[in-house]
Design an enzyme around this catalytic site. Sequence first.
Site, PDB file in Angstrom:
ATOM      1  CB  CYS A 104      -1.085   0.028   1.141  1.00 26.10           C
ATOM      2  SG  CYS A 104      -2.159  -1.227   0.937  1.00 26.10           S
ATOM      3  CG  HIS A 265      -3.316   3.376   0.856  1.00 27.63           C
ATOM      4  ND1 HIS A 265      -3.740   2.678  -0.428  1.00 27.63           N
ATOM      5  CD2 HIS A 265      -3.678   2.319   1.675  1.00 27.63           C
ATOM      6  CE1 HIS A 265      -4.145   1.505  -0.144  1.00 27.63           C
ATOM      7  NE2 HIS A 265      -4.040   1.194   0.957  1.00 27.63           N
ATOM      8  CG  ASN A 295      -6.590  -1.325  -0.087  1.00 25.05           C
ATOM      9  OD1 ASN A 295      -5.984  -0.883  -1.006  1.00 25.05           O
ATOM     10  ND2 ASN A 295      -6.347  -1.342   1.086  1.00 25.05           N
TER      11      ASN A 295
END
Length: 338
Positions: A104, A265, A295
Amino acid sequence: MYVPANIVANNDLLKYMETSDEWIQERTGIKERRYAQRIGETTATMGIEAAKVAIERAGVSAQDIDFIIFATLSPDYYFPGCGVLLQRAMKMKEIGALDVRNQCSGFLYALSVGDQFIKTGMYKNILVVGAERHSFGLDFTTRGRNVSVIFGDGAGAVVLQPSSSNSGILSTHLHSDGESAEILAMYNPGTHANYWVDQSLADFDKADIGQMFFSHSMIEKAQVFPNMDGPAVFKKAVEKFPEVILEALQTNGLQTSDIKLLIPHQANLRISQFVQKKLRLNDNQVYNNIQKYGNTTAASIPIALCEAWEEGKIKEGDLICLAAFGSGFTWASALLKW
Ligand SMILES: CC(C)(COP(=O)(O)OP(=O)(O)OC[C@H]1O[C@@H](n2cnc3c(N)ncnc32)[C@H](O)[C@@H]1OP(=O)(O)O)[C@@H](O)C(=O)NCCC(=O)NCCS
C-alpha cells in the site's frame, strides 16, 4: 488512471460468500470496486493504460521517458517485474526499469525514489506507476471475506520532471516496522519453508530438494491467499498515518491548516475519517474515492490524485499531502506544491 470497465457492487459478492452490502459499507465505506477481465487485462496492461494517459498529459512521448518505476504487489510474473513488460509494450528505449514491492505504500516509495533521481539531475522524465490486479488472487469464499471484499483492481501513473524551485515534491518520508510482517501478508508462494510461519499457514512438501516454493498441499488447504488481521492493521494505521503526515508538515515548517488536500491511501474509509478527525481537517481537505474502487493498494493514491485533479480540486500552488500505510508494515508521506 485506468480502471477496468467491470463494476462489481457489494451485492454481486453475495453469490460467492456470506456478507452484506450493509456490513461492507459500514466497516469500510466501499460500495463497489472494479475487477479486470479474466483474460486480456493484467496488472501490467492496466499500468500501461494509465501510463499512456500520464505521458500524454505531461506533454512528452514514451520515447522521452528515461526511467520506469513500477509499484505492485500483484505482478504478472513472479519475475521479471512489470516494469520491463511496460517498457516492451510501450516500445521505450533501453532505460532502467525498477519494480517496487511496498504494497500500500508502494506508490509513495516509488515516488520518493523518482524524486531523488530528478533532484540529482540523473533523469528528466520518470514514469511512476502503481497498478494492481487483486481480483485474480483473492479467496472468494466466506473464509476469505474479511480480505476479499476490500480489494479492487486498477492503475495510476505520473510522470516526474524537474520543476522550478519551491514547487513539485517538497519532501518524502519513508518508514517500516517488520515486527508485524505476517499480520497482512501472502506467505505463499515463497522460499521461507516455515522459517517465519508454521505449517498451518504454509504446508511445504518434505522433499529433499526442489518443491520448496509451492506445494499441492498449500492449494488443497487454501494457503495461497492473503492473510490479514484487520483490527490490528486498523489500530496501527490510525497511529502511523497522522504521525507521518505531521512529520512531512514539520519538515517543511507547515501546519495542517496549510494542506489544501490530503490524499490518503484508500485503505478503508473509516481509517481516513479517523485520520481526518485526529488532524482536525475539514471535509474539503480530505479526498476519498474508496467508495467506487475499494482498496487498490499501490494504485490507490495515483487514482485518487488523478480524480481529484480532474474534478478541479487541485490547482497550481496548492499544498497536497499524500500518505500511505500498509503491509510490512510500511508507511510513507509526500508533500507536494502543485
Ligand atoms: C477488515 C475490517 C473491515 C474488519 O472489520 P472489524 O470490525 O475489525 O471486523 P472483525 O475482523 O473483528 O470481524 C467482525 C465480524 O465480522 C465478520 N466478517 C468479516 N468479514 C466480513 C464480511 N465481509 N461480511 C460479513 N461479515 C464479515 C467476522 O467473521 C467477525 O464475525 P464474528 O464476530 O462472528 O467472529 C477492519 O478490521 C479493517 O478495515 N481493518 C483495516 C484493514 C485495512 O485497511 N487493510 C488494508 C490496509 S492497507
